[in-house]
Each structure stands twice: as C-alpha cells, then as structure tokens.
Design an enzyme around this catalytic site. Sequence first.
Site, PDB file in Angstrom:
ATOM      1  N   GLU A  83       6.346   6.258  -3.192  1.00  0.00           N
ATOM      2  CA  GLU A  83       5.429   6.567  -4.290  1.00  0.00           C
ATOM      3  C   GLU A  83       4.176   7.104  -3.619  1.00  0.00           C
ATOM      4  OE1 GLU A  83       2.701   6.670  -6.638  1.00  0.00           O
ATOM      5  OE2 GLU A  83       2.647   4.494  -6.686  1.00  0.00           O
TER       6      GLU A  83
ATOM      7  N   CYS B  74      -3.632   7.056  -7.703  1.00  0.00           N
ATOM      8  CA  CYS B  74      -2.699   8.155  -7.447  1.00  0.00           C
ATOM      9  C   CYS B  74      -2.460   8.930  -8.737  1.00  0.00           C
ATOM     10  CB  CYS B  74      -1.404   7.643  -6.831  1.00  0.00           C
ATOM     11  SG  CYS B  74      -0.659   6.360  -7.764  1.00  0.00           S
TER      12      CYS B  74
HETATM   13  C1  UN1 Z   1      -1.592   3.869  -7.960  1.00  0.00           C
HETATM   14  O1  UN1 Z   1      -2.655   4.496  -8.069  1.00  0.00           O
HETATM   15  O2  UN1 Z   1      -1.032   3.769  -6.821  1.00  0.00           O
HETATM   16  O3  UN1 Z   1      -0.917   4.194 -13.872  1.00  0.00           O
HETATM   17  C2  UN1 Z   1      -0.946   3.137  -9.054  1.00  0.00           C
HETATM   18  C3  UN1 Z   1      -1.889   3.742 -13.250  1.00  0.00           C
HETATM   19  C4  UN1 Z   1      -1.775   2.349 -12.714  1.00  0.00           C
HETATM   20  C5  UN1 Z   1      -1.094   2.334 -11.388  1.00  0.00           C
HETATM   21  C6  UN1 Z   1      -1.610   3.318 -10.386  1.00  0.00           C
HETATM   22  N1  UN1 Z   1      -1.040   1.546 -13.653  1.00  0.00           N
HETATM   23  O4  UN1 Z   1      -2.919   4.379 -13.075  1.00  0.00           O
END
Ligand code: UN1
Length: 508
Positions: free
Chosen positions: A262, A296
């Site tokens: 990921e 992310c």
């Molecule tokens: C991440 O930034 O690695 O959807 C995960 C989202 C959060 C998870 C982000 N529930 O922004």
Amino acid sequence: MTDAVPGVNEVRDRALAALRRVGATVPSGSGLTARTPITGDELFDLAATSADEADRAIGEAAEAFLGWRNTPAPVRGELVRRLGDLLRGNKEALAELVTVEAGKIRSEALGEVQEMIDVCDFAVGLARQLYGRTIASERPGHRLAETWHPLGVVGVISAFNFPVAVWAWNTAVALVCGDTVVWKPSELTPLVSLACAHLLDRAAQEVGAPREVHRLLLGDRAIGEKLVDDPRVSLISATGSTRMGRAIGPRVAARFGRSLLELGGNNATIVAPSADLELALPGIVFAAAGTAGQRCTTLRRLIVHRDIADEVVERLTAAYRKLPIGNPFTEDTLVGPLISTAAAESMRRALAQSAAEGGKVLAGGGRRLTAEAPKAAYAEPAIVRMPEQTAVVREETFAPILYVLTYDEFDQAIALNNAVPQGLSSSAFTRDQQEAERFLAADGSDCGIANINIGTSGAEIGGAFGGEKETGGGRESGSDAWRSYMRRATTTINYSSRLTLAQNVSFL
Ligand code: UN1
C-alpha cells in the site's frame, strides 16, 4: 491564526503520562530515539531491537502459529474483541501519543484510534465468516470445495502518518485469520507502537492466548529488511512510499513470499460545473490540508471545469487563509506540523519546481512558527495553479500542496485523473448522474478508491483499502481483504464408487 507551540518538557510529560495510563513501559537503552514533530525535539532514547532479538521474535511468532492456526477462528476472535475493548478504554491516551509522535490534531488522532476500534469490531465478526465456497463439480458423485486456512507469520511494516490504524487493519484481520504478526512500525513512532503492542499483550494474557501471536520490532530500516528477507514470514504487508515498495516487492518475491503493498498516492478530485460547492469546498479543504497533507489519500490534484475554476479557486484560497495552523493539542487547530524539517524542505523544493514549470502559488507555501519552534516544520498548506499536468504534479510530495488544473470536457478530466503513475484514491463532485457513472465505470477512474461527492481521504474501514499501479495493488482492512491473509485449498471429494477423470479423459 497561529497558536503557541508547547515546550518540549510539556510534550515529554504528556507522552510519559499517556504511556503510564496505558500501562506501557519504554525499554531503556539506546539505538532509537523518540521524537516529536510538535517542537522538532528528541524526547528520550529507547532500546532498539537487535538483529538477534528480531530473529528470536520471528521464531517465536512462527512457533506460536503452529498452535494458533488450530485455535477455532471464533475463539481467535475473542482476542481481537478484548483488544478492541482495551483500545476503547485507552482511546484518549493513545490519541495523545499519536499527536505527540505524528503531530496529528486531536480530532484526527482520536479518529485514528477509532479506526483501530472499528477494524477490531469488523474482525470479530469476520472470525465467524471466513467462508469458503462449494462449487458445482462436473463429475457425478464429486464435491468441489474451497477452504481457507491460516497462512503463517505476517510481517507488518507501517508508516509514521497512520502509525497505529494501519497496524490494526493488518493485525486484527491477520489474527482472526489464524496468522501471527511481527510488527515493524515507523522508527518515528515507537511510543504509540509500544502502547498498542502492550494492549495486545494484555488482551492475550486476559483471554489466555499465547503472547507470541504478536511481536514488536523497534528499529530502523535494517530491522525491516530482516523481516522482509526471512523465509519464515509468509506475507509482508507494507505501507509507505513507492520507493520503499519498489525495494521490498522484488525481495519478497525472490523468496516466493507474498507481499501486500500500500504505497504512494497522487489523488485527484474533479469538480464539475454542476457540483454543489457547499459540499465540494469543505471536502476539498479537509482532503488537501487535513493531516497537514500527510495521508496517502491526501488530495493533491484538483481538476476543475474551466467555467467555475476562478470561483472555486477564490473560495478555496479564502478558506486556506483562515486555516488555524499550529499546536495540534489546541482544540481549534486544523493543521499541525509536518513530520520533519526534511518534509518541509521537500515541500519547498516541489514549490520551486512547480514555479519553474509555470505554476503560480495562490495561497500558502510559507512556514509558520519558525522563531518559536525552529526545529519543527509548520507549513502553510499551498494552492498552486498549474498550466498543465507537469512533472512535479505527477509526483507525490508528502506535504500539503494542492495543484489546480482545469478541464473543458469530462473525458479530459478523467484522462488527467488517470495520467499519473499512482492509483490510490480519486473523487468527483457532480450532480450529473451520467458524469458520476462515467467516473465510476471501467474506463473511468483507474484508482482503487473512487468517490462521488466526497473527498479522496478518510475512507471507512469496511471497504477494501488500496490502489493500483505504483500504489502497489494490495488491499487491506475490510470487505474480502482478509483473503490475502489466508491460503486457499481447493478440494475435490469423490463420494462415488467410480474414478471419473475430469475433462472426460479416459485412461486405463
Ligand atoms: C494512509 O494514509 O496510509 O482513508 C491511510 C484514509 C484513512 C487511511 C489512510 N482511513 O484517509
């Protein structure tokens, strides 16, 4: 608009008080330093896991797997149920540690802990739903079936920006699937990792599960590499940069291990002329400036229809000017610090590159609180209007920069959405049903997450989370992501008195 930053002693006291409330102890020693982006200071040294200890920990998890895989899944669920209870009971203290180490504002830090609680609830239910299928056999008197079995040791490598939620997505699901877990958190967030590992340890003791179902490795990249290369680890689930994934993926593949990646995102939102701007504007500001641009799923590219671009940009810049930036402990702060001055430097470099590529900064881009907290990095979220999707726009810079592009035809907007190497999240604000469906269709957004009338970030745990292309292709968290944590056995049972070959083959 800014708020004074607390002194390092106050942050250290808060960290120690939170650890005490959770009941976790910090291993004394050296090799690793806990820090806080709130002041940019070091908090204290702690013992890093040695190579030998890591080796032993992986061995213990591998040994524990042999028993755990035969523990009925609903019984395994009891461990995760207890973990969820303990996370609920320690929500405030854990959120405090998330703020100390990742710099998240209170509401987002509490949200991160909530995400852990939610995935525990999900996994407890899942413990009774690890369904296989029965498939119609082409042969008389035969039954064809699939069974899902535990996989082995799962190595979880997580990043600073979701220091514990991503651990919980993986760990809660892996544990009910019958796997054991070895966790290598970001070296930037050891304290909240110790706190969560302690709670899981306590849950294991309380329900009578072996404590070795979970092991924590604290250290830098070298410890992560040990985990990646160890043939006793069946699955490496890694969250982080595309660069990290590029290094890990082939190494795990070389030993025929499984990996679940990921990685980076470069998420876009399309704003169509029919969009309800009362929804779109707050959705955009949260997705782009929330978490100081360090999710992310952060919104990095805004693709606006030319006819409404000036209005959207004007309203956005006005909202950006009002963003309270500063001390993440203060209730009304919305933008906390970047993780490090190095992150601020990469933001500065990206802004300089965007200017060289014809971009114009419309809001933000500067630094705040440089006199009060010279070692910290408080950045003003930036909006940059770009003439086209240039090289800098196609890269993920892990900082709050929102590039604005315009489009004339909806197909062109979809093409821009897809014309980057990453494929995590995307969204479109439109009240036009045809456009919405086009965006979600097979030739629409190529991302793992495609939303309508909400932003790109803040996904619920119930869905499978992850993305395509350089995002790595892995799916974690809800839906059927659990299948990546198990191995499938396809079984044919002949209950007739004849041996029939498939495909009508005759032999003997
Ligand atoms: C991440 O930034 O690695 O959807 C995960 C989202 C959060 C998870 C982000 N529930 O922004």
